[in-house]
Write an enzyme that holds these catalytic residues in place. Sequence first.
Site, short mmCIF file in Angstrom:
data_model
loop_
_atom_site.label_atom_id
_atom_site.label_comp_id
_atom_site.label_asym_id
_atom_site.label_seq_id
_atom_site.Cartn_x
_atom_site.Cartn_y
_atom_site.Cartn_z
N GLU A 124 0.84 -1.20 0.00
CA GLU A 124 0.00 0.00 0.00
C GLU A 124 0.88 1.25 0.00
OE1 GLU A 124 -2.78 -0.61 3.24
OE2 GLU A 124 -3.35 -2.57 2.47
N GLU A 326 -9.17 4.06 3.98
CA GLU A 326 -8.84 3.18 2.85
C GLU A 326 -8.90 4.00 1.57
OE1 GLU A 326 -7.76 0.18 2.98
OE2 GLU A 326 -8.34 -0.61 4.95
ZN LIG Z 1 -3.79 -1.86 4.76
#
Ligand SMILES: [Zn+2]
Length: 357
Positions: A124, A326
């Site tokens: 990420e 997110e």
């Molecule tokens: Zn994550």
Amino acid sequence: MDRYISRPGDTVLRIAERFGMEAEALYAANPHVSRTRHLAAGSELLVSRQAVPGVFGAEARIVRGNAEYGPRQLSADIDRLRHFYPFLQAGVIGQSVMGKPIGALRIGYGKRRLHVNASFHANEWITSLVLMMFLEDYCRAVSQRTPIRGCDPRELMGRTQLWLVPMVNPDGVELAQEGVAPAHPFGGDLIRWNRYSDRFFRWKANVRGVDLNDQFPAHWEEECARRAAEGPGPRDYSGEAPLSEPEAAALAALTIRQSFDMVIALHTQGQEIYWNYRDCEPAGAGELADRLGRASGYHPVKLHGSDAGYKDWFIQRFRKPGFTVECGVGVNPLPLLQADDIYDDIAPLLLEAMLRV
Ligand SMILES: [Zn+2]
């Protein structure tokens, strides 16, 4: 940059001419210098013949999204940002398993303390890039005295201390981007933990195969039982004990030391904001999540059945607002091309958080 002590009769324009700088670049490097007042003799200024990014045709940003963003890019960018923006404080909060520094940055001097981190999860890493883009734009707005998305950057500085840890998991990011180098001390284990694949782009854990966002002492045992991971792997293994991994321990120690008023952990993906934890969140956390949602276009989500995350621990221990955001949408690792879109969502969210913390 070099330091220069002004002499009687100096003006900004004369100093700029002497060093071959644009006056705007001189102002940008010296936010304490007034445009409208006379320069007092004995003032210390930073001078340089280099162009300041974003001023008169120089590159738009130091922080560039033209390649996967890893620990080397991050540390080079931190050095360059500090060079141009001396009011940016930088330090190291600990070391990764492989001995990489875990950098922290601070900007602002207000009473309220907001912490934002990125790249808990290796694949990420786009969150690190986006957070550094925001930091640079904020620094430039401060030094040029220009609004950032309608906010007065100097008011923000005076209101809020912003503490960033832009890459919690530098070993994991490097692994996800570059794979295992031949001499890697965990090379054999990593390949085995990765089910005998040498492609690590889906790896989330640290270099010991521990998911750093499953490491925090907030019903950690229940999280272990729920995940039921057999051992180290690309994801979902909570480790042998809470905070067994140096990266998680360093972040917990920083959080305790600095008594943050609010924390935000940037992850990918889903365009969602998680804001609660087992009814421990303070009154008003849901409303704050709604505000962050309106700023970013992301959906606040009340989550159940998840423990041992950083924001879970923060909410439970300090009873203050903590958020997992997110970012973006798609399959991790999100493509670099999404960085600008995510930035457009996250910059207003971070500004809103700085105003509300
Ligand atoms: Zn994550």
